[in-house]
Design a protein around this motif. Structure first.
Motif, PDB file in Angstrom:
ATOM      1  N   ASN A  68      -9.876 -35.529 -17.150  1.00 45.55           N
ATOM      2  CA  ASN A  68     -10.310 -36.180 -18.384  1.00 45.55           C
ATOM      3  C   ASN A  68      -9.674 -35.518 -19.610  1.00 45.55           C
ATOM      4  N   LEU A  69      -8.371 -35.358 -19.544  1.00 45.13           N
ATOM      5  CA  LEU A  69      -7.665 -34.669 -20.624  1.00 45.13           C
ATOM      6  C   LEU A  69      -7.724 -35.450 -21.922  1.00 45.13           C
ATOM      7  N   LYS A  70      -7.778 -34.703 -23.018  1.00 45.24           N
ATOM      8  CA  LYS A  70      -7.867 -35.280 -24.349  1.00 45.24           C
ATOM      9  C   LYS A  70      -6.660 -34.842 -25.180  1.00 45.24           C
ATOM     10  N   PRO A  71      -6.326 -35.593 -26.213  1.00 48.03           N
ATOM     11  CA  PRO A  71      -5.198 -35.185 -27.060  1.00 48.03           C
ATOM     12  C   PRO A  71      -5.355 -33.769 -27.608  1.00 48.03           C
ATOM     13  N   GLU A  72      -6.573 -33.345 -27.857  1.00 44.03           N
ATOM     14  CA  GLU A  72      -6.796 -32.000 -28.389  1.00 44.03           C
ATOM     15  C   GLU A  72      -6.563 -30.903 -27.350  1.00 44.03           C
ATOM     16  N   ASP A  73      -6.324 -31.281 -26.107  1.00 43.14           N
ATOM     17  CA  ASP A  73      -5.975 -30.293 -25.085  1.00 43.14           C
ATOM     18  C   ASP A  73      -4.469 -29.968 -25.110  1.00 43.14           C
ATOM     19  N   THR A  74      -3.727 -30.690 -25.939  1.00 45.78           N
ATOM     20  CA  THR A  74      -2.294 -30.454 -26.040  1.00 45.78           C
ATOM     21  C   THR A  74      -2.022 -29.043 -26.550  1.00 45.78           C
ATOM     22  N   ALA A  75      -1.240 -28.294 -25.786  1.00 48.32           N
ATOM     23  CA  ALA A  75      -0.949 -26.900 -26.134  1.00 48.32           C
ATOM     24  C   ALA A  75       0.001 -26.319 -25.098  1.00 48.32           C
ATOM     25  N   VAL A  76       0.506 -25.130 -25.391  1.00 44.94           N
ATOM     26  CA  VAL A  76       1.184 -24.330 -24.368  1.00 44.94           C
ATOM     27  C   VAL A  76       0.101 -23.506 -23.669  1.00 44.94           C
ATOM     28  N   TYR A  77       0.065 -23.615 -22.356  1.00 49.86           N
ATOM     29  CA  TYR A  77      -0.933 -22.913 -21.574  1.00 49.86           C
ATOM     30  C   TYR A  77      -0.317 -21.673 -20.932  1.00 49.86           C
ATOM     31  N   TYR A  78      -1.038 -20.572 -21.047  1.00 44.86           N
ATOM     32  CA  TYR A  78      -0.589 -19.290 -20.520  1.00 44.86           C
ATOM     33  C   TYR A  78      -1.596 -18.742 -19.524  1.00 44.86           C
ATOM     34  N   CYS A  79      -1.097 -18.106 -18.495  1.00 43.88           N
ATOM     35  CA  CYS A  79      -1.997 -17.337 -17.650  1.00 43.88           C
ATOM     36  C   CYS A  79      -1.767 -15.852 -17.944  1.00 43.88           C
ATOM     37  N   ALA A  80      -2.804 -15.083 -17.761  1.00 45.74           N
ATOM     38  CA  ALA A  80      -2.751 -13.662 -18.077  1.00 45.74           C
ATOM     39  C   ALA A  80      -3.557 -12.876 -17.060  1.00 45.74           C
ATOM     40  N   GLY A  81      -3.232 -11.601 -16.927  1.00 42.67           N
ATOM     41  CA  GLY A  81      -3.926 -10.752 -15.975  1.00 42.67           C
ATOM     42  C   GLY A  81      -4.320  -9.419 -16.581  1.00 42.67           C
ATOM     43  N   VAL A  82      -5.377  -8.833 -16.053  1.00 41.40           N
ATOM     44  CA  VAL A  82      -5.807  -7.497 -16.453  1.00 41.40           C
ATOM     45  C   VAL A  82      -6.398  -6.835 -15.225  1.00 41.40           C
ATOM     46  N   GLN A  83      -6.131  -5.555 -15.072  1.00 39.92           N
ATOM     47  CA  GLN A  83      -6.624  -4.843 -13.903  1.00 39.92           C
ATOM     48  C   GLN A  83      -8.146  -4.864 -13.842  1.00 39.92           C
ATOM     49  N   ARG A  84      -8.690  -4.995 -12.653  1.00 42.87           N
ATOM     50  CA  ARG A  84     -10.144  -4.978 -12.501  1.00 42.87           C
ATOM     51  C   ARG A  84     -10.728  -3.649 -12.945  1.00 42.87           C
ATOM     52  N   ARG A  89     -10.139  -2.153 -15.580  1.00 44.22           N
ATOM     53  CA  ARG A  89     -10.279  -2.113 -17.034  1.00 44.22           C
ATOM     54  C   ARG A  89     -11.413  -2.996 -17.541  1.00 44.22           C
ATOM     55  N   LEU A  90     -11.848  -3.958 -16.728  1.00 44.39           N
ATOM     56  CA  LEU A  90     -12.922  -4.864 -17.141  1.00 44.39           C
ATOM     57  C   LEU A  90     -13.878  -5.062 -15.979  1.00 44.39           C
ATOM     58  N   LEU A  91     -15.166  -5.101 -16.268  1.00 43.99           N
ATOM     59  CA  LEU A  91     -16.142  -5.309 -15.204  1.00 43.99           C
ATOM     60  C   LEU A  91     -16.057  -6.731 -14.658  1.00 43.99           C
ATOM     61  N   SER A  92     -15.768  -7.683 -15.520  1.00 48.55           N
ATOM     62  CA  SER A  92     -15.616  -9.072 -15.092  1.00 48.55           C
ATOM     63  C   SER A  92     -14.570  -9.732 -15.970  1.00 48.55           C
ATOM     64  N   CYS A  93     -14.175 -10.929 -15.596  1.00 50.68           N
ATOM     65  CA  CYS A  93     -13.119 -11.569 -16.362  1.00 50.68           C
ATOM     66  C   CYS A  93     -13.626 -11.967 -17.751  1.00 50.68           C
ATOM     67  N   SER A  94     -12.675 -12.230 -18.623  1.00 49.42           N
ATOM     68  CA  SER A  94     -12.977 -12.539 -20.014  1.00 49.42           C
ATOM     69  C   SER A  94     -12.076 -13.662 -20.491  1.00 49.42           C
ATOM     70  N   ILE A  95     -12.530 -14.428 -21.471  1.00 53.97           N
ATOM     71  CA  ILE A  95     -11.654 -15.430 -22.090  1.00 53.97           C
ATOM     72  C   ILE A  95     -11.307 -14.987 -23.519  1.00 53.97           C
ATOM     73  N   VAL A  96     -11.310 -13.697 -23.717  1.00 52.49           N
ATOM     74  CA  VAL A  96     -10.876 -13.116 -24.982  1.00 52.49           C
ATOM     75  C   VAL A  96      -9.428 -12.674 -24.829  1.00 52.49           C
ATOM     76  N   VAL A  97      -8.580 -13.120 -25.726  1.00 49.99           N
ATOM     77  CA  VAL A  97      -7.141 -12.860 -25.619  1.00 49.99           C
ATOM     78  C   VAL A  97      -6.834 -11.367 -25.515  1.00 49.99           C
ATOM     79  N   SER A  98      -7.479 -10.564 -26.327  1.00 48.37           N
ATOM     80  CA  SER A  98      -7.155  -9.139 -26.393  1.00 48.37           C
ATOM     81  C   SER A  98      -7.561  -8.358 -25.151  1.00 48.37           C
ATOM     82  N   SER A  99      -8.281  -8.991 -24.241  1.00 46.80           N
ATOM     83  CA  SER A  99      -8.714  -8.316 -23.018  1.00 46.80           C
ATOM     84  C   SER A  99      -7.587  -8.171 -22.007  1.00 46.80           C
TER      85      SER A  99
END
Length: 124
Positions: free
Chosen positions: A82-98, A100-110
């Protein structure tokens, strides 16, 4: 450490896409993986993430997007419905060692490892 994002493209509103993220040089059990996006003129924002303890989603994509992992192929996928025009963007995947974080985050700086991005365009 590299993360290869793929699966982007042009889709009409209401359509679906599936993005894939394949980390090299580490297995999914070693890291949390997140998906982020950046639209023109806007800051990069968190979309979803996955770890052994579960998943998280931004409010704007809840119900429509699903993140899941495949340990056999060492890949994290983001199914977008159900994609919307506002979903238009460049999508990136990112990783961080477990470690360093107890659980995953949707904060960029993590996150400290980033892929090159894949373009998603939702337009009629």
């Amino acid at each position: 450490v590299q993360l290869q994002a793929s699966g982007g493209g042009l889709v009409q509103p209401g359509g679906s896409l599936r993005l894939s993220c394949a980390p090299s040089r580490f297995t999914l059990g070693w890291a949390h993986i997140g998906w982020f996006r950046q639209a023109p003129g806007k800051e990069r924002e968190g979309v979803s993430c996955i770890s052994r303890s579960g998943t998280k989603y931004a409010d704007s994509v809840k119900v429509r997007f699903t993140i899941f992992s495949d340990n056999d192929t060492n890949t994290v996928s983001l199914k977008m419905d159900n994609l919307k025009p506002e979903d238009t963007a460049v999508y990136y995947c990112a990783g961080v060692q477990r470690s360093r974080l107890l659980s995953c985050s949707i904060v960029v700086s993590s996150y400290n490892y980033w892929g090159q991005g894949t373009q998603v365009t939702v337009s009629s």
